[in-house]
Enzyme design. Structure first.
Site, PDB file in Angstrom:
ATOM      1  N   HIS A  39      32.127  50.912  96.926  1.00  0.00           N
ATOM      2  CA  HIS A  39      32.423  49.972  95.816  1.00  0.00           C
ATOM      3  C   HIS A  39      30.948  50.273  94.969  1.00  0.00           C
ATOM      4  O   HIS A  39      30.156  49.092  94.795  1.00  0.00           O
ATOM      5  CB  HIS A  39      33.403  50.007  96.094  1.00  0.00           C
ATOM      6  N   GLU A  69      40.568  54.920  97.035  1.00  0.00           N
ATOM      7  CA  GLU A  69      40.624  56.040  96.717  1.00  0.00           C
ATOM      8  C   GLU A  69      40.556  56.063  98.485  1.00  0.00           C
ATOM      9  O   GLU A  69      41.881  57.335  98.395  1.00  0.00           O
ATOM     10  CB  GLU A  69      39.590  56.577  97.042  1.00  0.00           C
TER      11      GLU A  69
END
Length: 359
Positions: A251, A306
């Site tokens: 991320h 996700e």
């Protein structure tokens, strides 16, 4: 100072959320987001993000009733959508639908009531467009269901199980807000011109059409398929050789474990009956993290939100093409909160550009 993409540049002050990427912390107005799961409903968290405090019983009832009241689409809006649906992708049609709701009231400062209407209506819009594209009958909102349960009902035409609703609601809460990301920044930039909430949200949705912000869960499903066909080692090495990202891992903000992923993993493990591929998914996470540690030492690449968002939606039976539109419904709360905050403390965004001579 020139920073491409404004990376590391502080552009606003906000009371809505705080992210500590180094320690893996996400707070909504001072409260750890992951601690809200199982304790508060989507409606309660939405109220909290919008107004800064949790509602009492009467306030929650009034807020929930407002969301139910505004779920429905007018027949005129449906007629207009019928003209758009055959010619646009699902996410593009959702973006256009928000524009259709604009009655040019152009209120300033932005009116919270209009934001609440958008939070209520967007799941109906997504379900309506999706079912029409599939040649299925429209499912009207169910007034006796909560926000997440009603959304699933409109998508599938049947009531989903409690743990499926809980899993989706957890995902909706954990992605309702996440600081000054691309879509939220776009919404605030538009708002800073004293434009309306519909224009700001339309701009926000437009950013999600790009794969770098809104398409990651779909990429996770593709990665799962590829790893299942060969091996994690082979799949990762092939992707890295081709310059591809390992979707669902790492991320830009979090340099450690994504707190949202950890919370969603718990929800995924609670789904009953357990999907046949659940153990593979858990093992895939473990093997991928180990492989990335060897290939990219020091990068601290873990499963992000996700990865388990994709797993949860797959378990519920949600089609890949719905992943980004559903994310829009989740993030609508954060967008509205930021739009309101921007309009109350407004300064137009006007950064400088570094001139680079062509010759």
């Amino acid at each position: 100072m020139f920073e491409p993409g404004l990376k590391g540049v502080t552009a606003i002050e906000t009371s809505i959320s705080h992210i500590d990427g180094k320690d893996g912390v996400l707070q909504y107005r001072g409260v750890l987001a992951k601690e809200l799961i199982g304790k508060y409903s989507f409606e309660e968290v939405s109220f909290f993000l919008l107004k800064g405090y949790f509602p009492d019983k009467k306030e929650l009832e009034h807020f929930s009733q407002a969301l139910v009241k505004h779920r429905f689409l007018s027949e005129e809006t449906k007629k207009q959508l019928e003209l758009i649906i055959p010619h646009q992708s699902l996410i593009s049609a959702v973006r256009s639908a928000v524009s259709l709701l604009d009655q040019s009231n152009d209120l300033w400062p932005v009116n919270l009531e209009e934001g609440i209407q958008l939070i209520a209506k967007l799941p109906t819009i997504v379900a309506y467009i999706y079912r029409k594209k599939k040649g299925l009958n429209e499912i009207e909102p169910e007034t006796n269901f909560g926000h997440a349960a009603n959304f699933l009902y409109m998508l599938f035409g049947e009531e989903k199980s409690v743990n499926e609703v809980d899993a989706l609601e957890a995902y909706m809460i954990l992605t309702a807000e996440h600081g000054l990301n691309a879509s939220t920044f776009a919404a605030r930039v538009v708002t800073s011109t004293q434009s309306d909430v519909y224009s700001a949200v339309t701009a926000a949705i437009g950013t999600l059409k790009g794969p770098l912000h809104g398409g990651a869960p779909s990429g996770v499903i593709q990665y799962m398929k590829e790893a299942e066909k060969s091996s994690v080692n082979e799949t990762i090495r092939k992707k890295l050789t081709n310059g591809e990202k390992i979707m669902g891992f790492g991320h830009r903000v979090y340099k450690t474990k994504d707190p949202r992923a950890e919370a969603l993993k718990i929800q995924f493990n609670s789904i009953d009956p357990k999907p046949a591929w659940a153990d593979f998914t858990l093992q895939l996470e473990k093997e991928t993290v180990n492989e990335l540690q060897q290939l990219k030492p020091g990068r601290e690449l873990y499963a992000n939100v996700e990865f388990y968002a994709a797993a949860i939606m797959k378990a519920i039976g949600i089609s890949n093409e719905l992943f980004t539109p559903i994310f829009c419904c989740n993030r609508m709360v954060g967008w509205v909160a930021h739009i309101i905050e921007q309009s109350e403390h407004n300064v137009i965004f006007r950064p400088n550009a570094h001139y680079r001579p062509s010759v």
